[in-house]
Design a protein around this motif. Structure first.
Motif: not given
Length: 308
Positions: A50-74
């Protein structure tokens, strides 16, 4: 089909062969869609967004990278939906590039969900943006979803990227959304549904792009929510990799897609998005652990349903 590019001695491996290698090595056909909605992010990330576009984009990036780590084996691939990143402007596009590179580094194929389609120089620009090397940097994605409804000339630049750079495309044939029937099920004068006509074009476009495993790098999107169409689509496009969205939140199950695999274990890929990446909302687990557990469950069910 392994061909050398014009400017390098190293061979280019066809997208379809890279899919087959990944499926056989990991024993899974699961694709995880990365559809990062800010309002559905875990609270620890939603507050930043909610802190603006740069922060929102950083949040999406962190979330997607976390998902990648979680699902990569499957999973064999992730499918980032470009719109959620593009909505955040230049910051969002930078986040998309970072997520795609991270997924590639984790050993996953990247299927950009952009549904692009246009003619002339615009189509060439779309192909360059997603499927061609960017100077000294690699291409953004291994494959791209494309919209064929502007006709064959709109497809030519994407097909050229497949031939020259080992890219793949997934052509929209019969989509999973309810409104898809409005156009795709319309009947032509010869009695053929529009989607079935498009399937015939996909077969033609992919005939000269067969990999060494016998499958084409020109694939098709066929919704798992339309199981009656899956068998017919497979018969119409026997050498196309079928990408099947709709399992999970849209209501389809792994059992609904079994008929897509009659051309081999790597002849279809099954996409699940919200049911995996937001699995934490139905679980007491950490969001990464919940995504990994749901991906593991789906991967096993899909492999069993495929019958290989």
């Amino acid at each position: 089909m392994t061909v050398p590019p014009d400017d390098a001695a190293a061979p280019v491996v066809a997208f379809s062969d890279r899919v087959a290698d990944a499926v056989e090595r990991k024993r899974t056909q699961l694709v995880v869609g990365l559809d990062p909605r800010i309002d559905l992010l875990p609270m620890e990330l939603r507050g930043e967004a909610v802190l603006g576009r740069p922060s929102a984009a950083a949040a999406l990036e962190r979330f997607c990278k976390g998902i990648v780590d979680a699902v990569a084996p499957y999973a064999v691939a992730v499918k980032p939906q470009a719109a959620f990143f593009e909505a955040l402007g230049a910051d969002g596009w930078a986040a998309l590039e970072a997520v795609c590179a991270y997924a590639s580094g984790a050993g996953l194929l990247v299927i950009a969900d952009g549904k692009r389609g246009d003619i002339g120089s615009t189509a060439r620009a779309y192909a360059a943006a997603f499927l061609e090397p960017r100077g000294s940097e690699p291409r953004l994605a291994d494959a791209l979803t494309v919209n064929p409804y502007l006709g064959s000339d709109s497809m030519d630049p994407f097909l050229a990227a497949c031939r020259r750079h080992g890219a793949g495309v997934f052509v929209l044939v019969r989509t999973s959304n309810r409104g898809g029937r409005d156009i795709q099920d319309a009947i032509l004068s010869d009695g053929t549904p529009v989607w079935r006509h498009v399937a015939g074009l996909v077969r033609e476009w992919g005939e000269d792009m067969l990999g060494e495993r016998g499958m084409s790098s020109v694939g098709a999107v066929v919704g798992a929510t339309v199981p009656r169409a899956i068998g017919e689509a497979r018969r119409a496009m026997p050498q196309a990799i079928i990408l099947l969205p709709g399992v999970g939140a849209q209501g389809a199950t792994p059992a609904d897609v079994a008929r897509a695999f009659t051309s081999g274990p790597a002849s279809a890929l099954v996409n699940a998005s919200r049911s995996v990446i937001y699995a934490y909302r139905e679980s007491d687990d950490d969001w990464r652990a919940a995504a990994g557990a749901e991906a593991a469950r789906l991967a096993a069910e899909i492999w069993a349903a495929a019958g290989w």
